[in-house]
Design a protein around this motif. Structure first.
Motif, short mmCIF file in Angstrom:
data_model
loop_
_atom_site.label_atom_id
_atom_site.label_comp_id
_atom_site.label_asym_id
_atom_site.label_seq_id
_atom_site.Cartn_x
_atom_site.Cartn_y
_atom_site.Cartn_z
N VAL A 1 0.97 -1.14 -0.11
CA VAL A 1 0.02 0.01 -0.06
C VAL A 1 0.90 1.02 -0.09
O VAL A 1 0.25 2.44 -0.30
CB VAL A 1 -0.96 0.17 1.25
N ILE A 2 2.23 1.10 0.16
CA ILE A 2 3.12 2.12 0.62
C ILE A 2 4.36 1.85 -0.51
O ILE A 2 5.30 2.65 -0.28
CB ILE A 2 3.32 2.46 1.83
N GLU A 3 4.19 1.13 -1.41
CA GLU A 3 5.40 0.75 -1.97
C GLU A 3 5.92 1.75 -2.89
O GLU A 3 7.01 2.07 -2.89
CB GLU A 3 4.83 -0.52 -3.11
N ARG A 4 5.18 2.63 -3.68
CA ARG A 4 5.75 3.69 -4.43
C ARG A 4 6.37 4.75 -3.63
O ARG A 4 7.14 5.30 -4.15
CB ARG A 4 4.67 4.19 -5.51
N LEU A 5 5.53 4.96 -2.62
CA LEU A 5 6.19 6.03 -1.45
C LEU A 5 7.51 5.63 -0.81
O LEU A 5 8.25 6.44 -0.83
CB LEU A 5 5.11 6.41 -0.49
N TYR A 6 7.23 4.25 -0.62
CA TYR A 6 8.80 3.73 -0.07
C TYR A 6 9.93 3.96 -1.05
O TYR A 6 10.98 4.24 -0.65
CB TYR A 6 8.46 2.25 0.42
N TRP A 7 9.68 3.50 -2.21
CA TRP A 7 10.64 3.49 -3.27
C TRP A 7 11.11 4.97 -3.35
O TRP A 7 12.32 5.11 -3.58
CB TRP A 7 10.20 2.77 -4.54
N GLU A 8 10.06 5.82 -3.62
CA GLU A 8 10.31 7.32 -4.04
C GLU A 8 11.42 7.65 -2.98
O GLU A 8 12.09 8.67 -2.99
CB GLU A 8 9.32 8.11 -4.08
N ALA B 1 12.86 -0.49 -13.64
CA ALA B 1 12.94 -1.77 -12.75
C ALA B 1 11.85 -2.69 -13.19
O ALA B 1 11.97 -3.91 -13.15
CB ALA B 1 12.73 -1.26 -11.37
N GLU B 2 10.70 -2.17 -13.44
CA GLU B 2 9.45 -2.93 -13.76
C GLU B 2 9.98 -3.69 -15.33
O GLU B 2 9.72 -4.89 -15.61
CB GLU B 2 8.54 -2.22 -14.28
N ILE B 3 10.82 -3.17 -16.17
CA ILE B 3 11.37 -3.81 -17.40
C ILE B 3 12.21 -4.65 -17.12
O ILE B 3 12.12 -5.81 -17.77
CB ILE B 3 11.76 -2.59 -18.38
N ILE B 4 13.11 -4.70 -16.28
CA ILE B 4 14.03 -5.63 -15.92
C ILE B 4 13.30 -6.97 -15.19
O ILE B 4 13.52 -8.10 -15.57
CB ILE B 4 15.05 -4.89 -14.39
N ASP C 1 -2.07 -0.88 -10.89
CA ASP C 1 -1.37 -1.56 -9.66
C ASP C 1 -0.27 -1.11 -8.96
O ASP C 1 -0.09 -0.93 -7.85
CB ASP C 1 -1.47 -3.21 -9.68
N GLU C 2 0.68 -0.80 -10.15
CA GLU C 2 2.02 -0.32 -9.92
C GLU C 2 2.12 1.33 -9.48
O GLU C 2 2.85 1.89 -8.69
CB GLU C 2 3.14 -0.66 -10.81
N ASP D 1 4.41 13.37 -16.69
CA ASP D 1 4.08 12.77 -15.41
C ASP D 1 3.39 11.47 -15.81
O ASP D 1 2.86 11.23 -16.87
CB ASP D 1 3.33 13.72 -14.48
N VAL D 2 2.79 10.85 -14.52
CA VAL D 2 1.96 9.73 -14.78
C VAL D 2 0.68 9.69 -15.62
O VAL D 2 0.31 9.07 -16.39
CB VAL D 2 1.70 9.15 -13.37
N PHE D 3 0.12 11.22 -15.91
CA PHE D 3 -1.01 11.30 -16.72
C PHE D 3 -0.55 11.00 -18.02
O PHE D 3 -1.61 10.45 -18.90
CB PHE D 3 -1.53 12.85 -16.68
N GLY D 4 0.62 11.45 -18.74
CA GLY D 4 0.91 10.94 -19.88
C GLY D 4 1.08 9.64 -20.05
O GLY D 4 0.89 9.08 -21.26
N GLY D 5 1.59 8.82 -19.19
CA GLY D 5 1.89 7.57 -19.10
C GLY D 5 0.44 6.72 -19.48
O GLY D 5 0.32 5.81 -20.40
#
Length: 392
Positions: free
Chosen positions: A26-33, A45-48, A234-235, A365-369
């Motif tokens: 639930v906090i994965e992206r925040l933790y990574w950031e 990393a997702e591509i790897i 999800d990501e 940003d994420v909107f373009g993705g």
């Protein structure tokens, strides 16, 4: 025999529960950031992860068919434990790259093995036609566990260091490992009635199945495209919510919502496929995804959260439909391998879409993705609607 197989199915449900009881997500992206991982770095990393999966999917499926489904599920559980142990100490990009490689090994090990073990366990009880129903229940347990972890995880993250969630996640994976040790082999990998297919013919036999059944190829491709698209929800939903200024305290409620909304699709796919064609259901899912991703890209405020919920509602249909269509047509001696082919294809599509998603996210940003994914889904919906006219 029947009693042990019945226990086996329930053990698979328990394993999936603890495998998904991960408050760290639930906090994965925040933790990574917090540890220096930008959106493009996360995409890399997702591509790897996806490349590693592509390299390992089919070999791991072959291993599951020849050496046993339980063996590969044990590998998956061990890799899950290693993943969260590494994350507790990860501070640089290469640390996270190592984490995703470990996670990919675990994902590849279980992707074909779990569904094959479930199908074979049901078949020994003469209930293989209910595979979609039980897979839906397996996913329902997954969702319930994910919701519980999300609600608890967001509450804990608002009061305690993020590392605490990762420590709890490691404990859950250790329980999962213990339960996996108690599984019983079933079906062709353990009954001795069918000899394993020689490795040299696995690829040719798999290719022949897809080549001779265009409907199967199209259904699998639909699962790959839509599954890969949902992966970016999800990501990156945490990143999206942060951009539209939703406090982290509410992340757990939101996570609960997007996973609970997948329950109806998982539980009703078995009945829906009896009333409607695969072509209609898969076309509807793809069109809805395209529309909602356009919405996410264009609105850019809290009103667009509704689109995330709609995507989740229709996402629940994808895996039971695609996996069931494949399992009913696969040779029992290479059932896990065929499941691995499906997962391999989804990861290959994920790599291709991920490159575009990373590029447009770095620009807009994420909107373009999400706008890029909308275009991909719309184009595929047009292709599928035309190509599946007589095949599905």
């Amino acid at each position: 025999m029947n009693h042990s197989i019945n226990i086996n199915v329930w053990k698979l449900l328990a394993i999936r529960f603890f495998y998904s009881l991960i408050p760290a997500y639930v906090i994965e992206r925040l933790y990574w950031e917090d540890r220096g991982m930008t959106i493009p770095m996360v995409v890399y990393a997702e591509i790897i992860y996806a490349v590693t999966i592509v390299l390992l999917e089919v070999p791991s499926g072959m291993m599951a068919d020849r050496w046993g489904r339980k063996t590969m599920m044990l590998v998956s559980a061990l890799m899950g434990c290693a993943e969260f142990l590494l994350l507790l100490f990860a501070e640089a990009f290469w640390h996270f790259a190592l984490v995703v490689v470990v996670a990919a090994i675990g994902g590849a090990a279980s992707s074909g093995a779990e569904q094959a073990l479930l199908y074979e366990s049901l078949r020994e009880r003469g209930r293989e036609r209910s595979f979609e129903k039980w897979l839906g229940r397996l996913n329902a347990v997954d969702i319930a566990s994910t919701v519980l972890a999300a609600l608890c995880g967001s509450l804990l993250a608002s009061r305690l260091p993020y590392e605490f969630n990762y420590a709890l996640s490691l404990i859950s994976m250790l329980v999962c490992l213990g339960l996996t040790l108690t599984l019983t082999e079933a079906g062709s990998s353990g009954d001795g009635e069918e000899s394993p297919i020689p490795i040299r013919v696995y690829l040719t036999a798999s290719w022949r199945l897809f080549r001779e059944n265009r409907g199967l190829l199209l259904v699998m491709l639909s699962g790959m495209v839509t599954g890969a698209a949902v992966n970016f929800i999800d990501e990156f939903w945490q990143t999206y919510l942060e951009r539209v200024e939703i406090p982290v305290l509410y992340f757990g409620l939101f996570s609960a919502g997007i996973f609970l909304l997948r329950l109806p699709g998982n539980l009703l796919a078995f009945a829906l496929k009896e009333r409607f064609s695969y072509r209609l259901l898969l076309t509807l899912v793809t069109v809805v995804l395209a529309t909602c991703f356009f919405w996410l890209a264009a609105m850019r405020d809290s009103r667009s959260i509704a689109a995330l919920f709609v995507i989740s509602l229709f996402a629940g249909l994808i895996e039971p439909l695609a996996a069931g269509y494949l399992q009913h047509r696969a040779d029992s001696r290479m059932r896990a391998t065929m499941g691995s082919f499906q997962s391999l294809g989804e990861k290959a599509v994920l790599i291709a879409i991920g490159l575009g998603f990373g590029y447009f996210s770095s620009k807009f940003d994420v909107f373009g993705g999400y706008g890029f994914i909308a275009v991909i889904c719309a184009l595929y919906a047009l292709y599928f609607l035309t190509a599946s006219r007589k095949a599905v």
